[in-house]
Scaffold this motif. Sequence first.
Motif, PDB file in Angstrom:
ATOM      1  N   SER A 138     -13.151  17.402 -28.862  1.00 11.77           N
ATOM      2  CA  SER A 138     -12.572  16.054 -28.870  1.00 11.77           C
ATOM      3  C   SER A 138     -11.060  16.105 -28.682  1.00 11.77           C
ATOM      4  N   ALA A 189     -11.747  10.759 -26.519  1.00 13.50           N
ATOM      5  CA  ALA A 189     -12.094  11.768 -27.523  1.00 13.50           C
ATOM      6  C   ALA A 189     -13.571  11.678 -27.882  1.00 13.50           C
ATOM      7  N   ASN A 201      -8.842  15.673 -30.735  1.00 14.54           N
ATOM      8  CA  ASN A 201      -8.259  14.562 -31.461  1.00 14.54           C
ATOM      9  C   ASN A 201      -7.913  15.031 -32.870  1.00 14.54           C
TER      10      ASN A 201
END
Length: 146
Positions: A32, A3, A34
């Motif tokens: 990312s 990430a 995430n």
Amino acid sequence: SMALSRLTWALAMGLDAGIDAKRSVALAFRASQNPYFLSREEIATNEIALNRQFYEAFSAAEVFPREFLQNLETAEIAGATAESLQSMARDYESRARHAIKVLSIVLGVAIMVGVLLLVGLVVVVAFYNLLIRPVNELLDLKPGTI
């Protein structure tokens, strides 16, 4: 690590492409993929909107490792943010690849041990049912029952 690699790479690409800082940060957070990082995207983009430096904005999000923040601060001070971010992205990608290799080895060994235990259990049960139990049954017979 993966990430962080995606985030740093996307931020570097955004800055290199001439995208404004706020939009670059927002794109980097989304890149990312995430959820933990994404939950703090608004804080970082608001900090950028207040003309804070990237280091300060990412630090305000309170989700990034100290090493990342220190490297980002150093890159900003040196004036080579995009280049440093690309280098950081390669480093984090390398770390992620290594972690995946280690994880695959550990899981491979765990699966192999599980299979060996299962095969061993099958052999023991088969040995008991095919040899030990019939012999015990024959020895337990009373005289004259044959």
